[in-house]
Scaffold this motif. Sequence first.
Motif, short mmCIF file in Angstrom:
data_model
loop_
_atom_site.label_atom_id
_atom_site.label_comp_id
_atom_site.label_asym_id
_atom_site.label_seq_id
_atom_site.Cartn_x
_atom_site.Cartn_y
_atom_site.Cartn_z
N GLY A 97 -0.45 8.40 4.78
CA GLY A 97 -1.63 7.53 4.82
C GLY A 97 -2.51 8.40 3.90
N ILE A 98 -3.74 7.86 3.85
CA ILE A 98 -4.66 8.70 2.97
C ILE A 98 -5.96 8.49 3.86
CG2 ILE A 98 -5.18 6.69 1.84
CD1 ILE A 98 -5.88 8.97 -0.60
N GLY A 99 -6.72 9.80 4.02
CA GLY A 99 -7.97 9.63 4.65
C GLY A 99 -9.16 8.97 3.53
N ALA A 100 -10.13 8.35 3.93
CA ALA A 100 -11.31 7.99 2.93
C ALA A 100 -11.63 9.14 2.12
CB ALA A 100 -12.44 7.47 3.89
N LEU B 9 6.64 12.07 8.93
CA LEU B 9 6.01 10.89 9.20
C LEU B 9 4.55 11.11 9.68
CD1 LEU B 9 8.95 9.79 12.14
CD2 LEU B 9 8.19 8.97 10.03
N PRO B 10 3.60 10.27 9.18
CA PRO B 10 2.21 10.50 9.61
C PRO B 10 1.87 9.86 10.73
CG PRO B 10 2.49 8.68 8.02
CD PRO B 10 3.95 9.05 8.35
N ALA B 11 0.54 10.08 11.29
CA ALA B 11 -0.05 9.34 12.51
C ALA B 11 -1.18 8.40 11.76
CB ALA B 11 -0.58 9.99 13.50
N GLY B 12 -2.12 7.86 12.42
CA GLY B 12 -3.14 6.96 11.78
C GLY B 12 -2.78 5.58 11.93
N ARG B 13 -3.93 4.50 11.96
CA ARG B 13 -3.81 3.27 11.80
C ARG B 13 -2.81 2.56 10.97
NH1 ARG B 13 -10.08 3.54 12.20
NH2 ARG B 13 -9.15 5.49 11.06
N THR B 14 -2.68 3.16 9.94
CA THR B 14 -2.14 2.56 8.64
C THR B 14 -0.52 2.20 8.83
OG1 THR B 14 -3.86 3.65 7.27
CG2 THR B 14 -1.82 2.63 6.08
N SER C 93 -3.07 13.32 21.01
CA SER C 93 -2.19 13.99 20.21
C SER C 93 -1.24 13.04 19.30
CB SER C 93 -1.16 15.02 20.95
OG SER C 93 0.14 14.45 21.43
N PHE C 94 -0.85 13.67 18.08
CA PHE C 94 -0.21 12.73 17.03
C PHE C 94 1.33 12.51 17.49
CE2 PHE C 94 -3.07 13.61 13.13
CZ PHE C 94 -3.97 12.55 13.47
N ARG C 95 1.83 13.57 18.20
CA ARG C 95 2.87 13.59 18.74
C ARG C 95 3.18 12.38 19.71
NH1 ARG C 95 7.73 16.87 18.77
NH2 ARG C 95 9.25 15.73 19.96
N GLY D 258 -2.18 14.24 5.15
CA GLY D 258 -2.11 15.08 6.43
C GLY D 258 -3.44 15.50 6.71
N PHE D 259 -3.60 17.08 6.92
CA PHE D 259 -4.86 17.27 7.27
C PHE D 259 -5.34 18.10 6.07
CE2 PHE D 259 -5.22 15.87 11.91
CZ PHE D 259 -6.17 15.03 11.74
N ASN D 260 -5.00 18.02 4.86
CA ASN D 260 -5.45 18.77 3.70
C ASN D 260 -6.74 18.07 3.30
OD1 ASN D 260 -2.93 20.79 3.08
ND2 ASN D 260 -2.06 18.63 3.68
N HIS E 104 -12.29 -0.29 2.64
CA HIS E 104 -12.66 1.10 2.68
C HIS E 104 -11.78 2.13 2.01
CE1 HIS E 104 -10.04 0.84 6.07
NE2 HIS E 104 -10.17 2.15 6.31
N LYS E 105 -10.68 1.88 1.78
CA LYS E 105 -9.78 2.84 0.93
C LYS E 105 -9.88 2.72 -0.35
CE LYS E 105 -8.16 5.09 4.87
NZ LYS E 105 -6.97 4.85 5.29
N ALA E 106 -10.45 1.38 -1.06
CA ALA E 106 -10.35 1.18 -2.37
C ALA E 106 -10.66 2.36 -3.19
CB ALA E 106 -10.91 -0.33 -2.64
#
Length: 242
Positions: A132-135, A34-39, A79-81, A140-142, A202-204
């Motif tokens: 999710g995916i960072g821009a 499970l990810p955190a983030g707005r998505t 925290s993501f938790r 994750g945080f890779n 912004h993710k396109a």
Amino acid sequence: MDVTIFETAGEAGRALAHRVVHALQRDPALVLGLPAGRTPIDTYAELVRLHSAGQVSFSNATAFLLDEFVGLDASQPGSFRRFLTEHLLWGIDLNPERIHGLNGAAPDPESECERYEETIAASGGIGVMLLGIGANGHIGFNEPGESLRARTHRVHLLDSTRRDNAGLFGGDTARVPSQALSMGMGTILRAESIALMAVGEHKAQVIADMMRGTVTTQLPASFLQLHRHVEVYLDKAAASKL
Ligand code: GLP
């Protein structure tokens, strides 16, 4: 990669929730990443709704959170938790003993990462990994860079990533921790199936690069091209450069 494009972000989020529900119906003992983030917020809200409507139970499932900021424990704002608790875990019937997260406040982060890898392996590995995916192409945080790490590890966050996460810290980038613990690329790629969601214009670009570009450590999500079962849930805006 198997891509589905939805009219709105809400529709994409709800479809992803139904994907999870079907997986749980097939295998009630499913292990989820499970990810955190707005998505994923709409997805989590729909899962809570479906659970309270009696349409899905997580009582035999297991969850592993994808990542966490260094220095923060489960109770701390940002925290993501805590984020996962507020958006999902409060409203579903996952057994607390089978909710696993990285403890960002662990005195020895390296052994915390090692413990996490072992716990994932002992659970039989992740069945469905939500992402999710960072821009900048992180999962994750890779983070993008010269190399990637396979196992769960400690990461130095890029300034752009800290800026993107400032919303969790009252909009103040300076308060975003500079390090995090994250499942590694190998940890993610060993999941049986992966469902990545992205919404918004912004993710396109990053979605187009992830799917059509070179597989490169400079865009960690491009490694998903190597996985045999990846589903991508997009709204029209995030799909606009495909
Ligand atoms: C964070 C998390 C990722 C998340 C990404 C995108 O940095 N570590 O797991 O997918 O950012 O966040 P958002 O969904 O808010 O765009």
